[in-house]
Design a protein around this motif. Structure first.
Motif, PDB file in Angstrom:
ATOM      1  N   ARG A 274      10.285   8.075   5.988  1.00 31.15           N
ATOM      2  CA  ARG A 274       9.569   7.187   6.919  1.00 31.15           C
ATOM      3  C   ARG A 274       9.985   5.733   6.681  1.00 31.15           C
ATOM      4  NH1 ARG A 274       5.014   9.992   6.524  1.00 31.15           N
ATOM      5  NH2 ARG A 274       4.266   8.768   4.781  1.00 31.15           N
ATOM      6  N   ARG A 278      11.909   3.342   9.276  1.00 31.94           N
ATOM      7  CA  ARG A 278      11.335   2.058   9.697  1.00 31.94           C
ATOM      8  C   ARG A 278      12.387   0.950   9.658  1.00 31.94           C
ATOM      9  NH1 ARG A 278       9.415  -2.203   7.685  1.00 31.94           N
ATOM     10  NH2 ARG A 278       9.759  -1.564   5.528  1.00 31.94           N
ATOM     11  N   GLU A 283      11.357   6.732  13.578  1.00 32.52           N
ATOM     12  CA  GLU A 283      10.210   7.231  12.800  1.00 32.52           C
ATOM     13  C   GLU A 283      10.608   7.786  11.427  1.00 32.52           C
ATOM     14  OE1 GLU A 283       6.177   9.543  14.102  1.00 32.52           O
ATOM     15  OE2 GLU A 283       7.954   9.856  15.345  1.00 32.52           O
TER      16      GLU A 283
END
Ligand SMILES: [Zn+2]
Length: 315
Positions: A274, A278, A283
């Motif tokens: 994640r 980012r 995602e």
């Protein structure tokens, strides 16, 4: 002393490395551009691909690859206390064999090959035997792309990881050569060189980041399949049960065991994916040291071009 432009070139190269400009970002492709190509996901243990690269494997299969799962060890050592399922050596072998088959199923891989070396004992297996077995599989399956541990990565303590990786690297190149193990051709195989490699590692030299957002649920399922070892499996539902005994609950873990397992994996195991995603505006993502076609440098001297430019009539 270096001349000015040479110094500038060196500085520019260093700056690009530091700023990450050399990283290629692989997005989800439309349709099935890889149809007709073959992928081998090669791991030492049942949880290696699920933890480090199952999103990319699922993505490449979704985009058309026919995939196979190769596992080098029999996973008989189990895992650390608190990870996986406690059991005897025999129970570890059977549990991981079943889990590994399930990993292949949820990732859409066509078949599993188990090389059955002892867990943690690959340090002194014959590298030539390992290479020969992998060459056989590459030629048999006509493998175009491999996903495996990086043979040259830092901070790797597990000999199974770097031994299978070294075997894979050599086999990818040698499988394409007609004088290596020519008796295999009498059995109907043909030379077949692997084109590209996605290497994963604990501390990867990152040259490629793959967007796995569209297949993240398959990564969750691959880790949920690892019940005998690894940090995924049923840890979420076990935590939910433990909390209930203390008259507590975590809303994250939902109202049933399957939801608890999935949510636990997504929240805690995919934290790094994640964070990487980012940074790249998506995602979830996975990181690789990617080695493209022609890396073995076998192009040869540029004699033909020289002849074309300089040859003159004999008389
Ligand atoms: Zn492992």
């Amino acid at each position: 002393m270096l001349a000015g432009p040479a110094v500038m070139r060196l500085r520019t190269a260093a700056a690009q490395q530091l700023s990450g400009d050399h990283v290629f970002f692989e997005r989800a492709a439309a349709g099935t551009p890889h149809i007709g190509k073959v992928l081998a996901a090669i791991q030492a243990h049942s949880d290696d691909i699920p933890l480090s690269a199952s999103g990319t494997v699922a993505k490449l299969v979704k985009e058309g690859y026919t995939g196979y799962l190769v596992r080098a060890t029999n996973d008989d050592m189990g895992d650390l206390p608190g990870l996986g399922t406690p059991g005897s050596i025999g129970e570890n072998v059977l549990g991981n064999e079943r889990d590994n088959d399930e990993v292949a199923r949820v990732l859409g891989l066509k078949r599993v090959f188990n090389l059955n070396y002892n867990n943690h004992r690959m340090g002194d297996v014959s590298l030539n035997e390992l290479i020969c077995r992998l060459i056989f599989l590459i030629r048999l399956l006509k493998v175009d792309t491999v996903v495996c541990w990086d043979p040259w990565a830092h901070d790797e303590e597990n000999p199974d990881h770097y031994m299978i990786a070294r075997g894979v690297e050599a086999a990818c190149w040698m499988a394409g050569r007609e004088h290596d193990y020519p008796e295999q051709f009498a059995a109907g195989l043909k030379p077949h060189e692997v084109r590209d490699k996605y290497y994963f590692a604990r501390r990867p030299e990152i040259t490629r980041v793959v967007d796995i957002s569209s297949v993240v649920d398959q990564k969750v399922e691959a880790n949920r399949a690892n019940r005998a070892k690894g940090p995924g499996g049923h840890h979420g539902s076990q935590l939910r049960t433990e909390l209930a005994k203390r008259n507590q609950r975590l809303p994250l873990l939902g109202d049933d065991d399957a939801t608890a397992d999935r949510s636990y994996i997504k929240e805690f195991l995919l934290e790094g994916d994640r964070e990487l995603g980012r940074k790249h505006g998506v995602e979830y993502a996975e990181a690789f040291h990617y080695v493209g076609p022609g890396a073995s440098g076998a192009a040869g001297p540029s004699t033909e071009e020289y002849i074309r430019q300089h040859a003159v009539p004999l008389k």
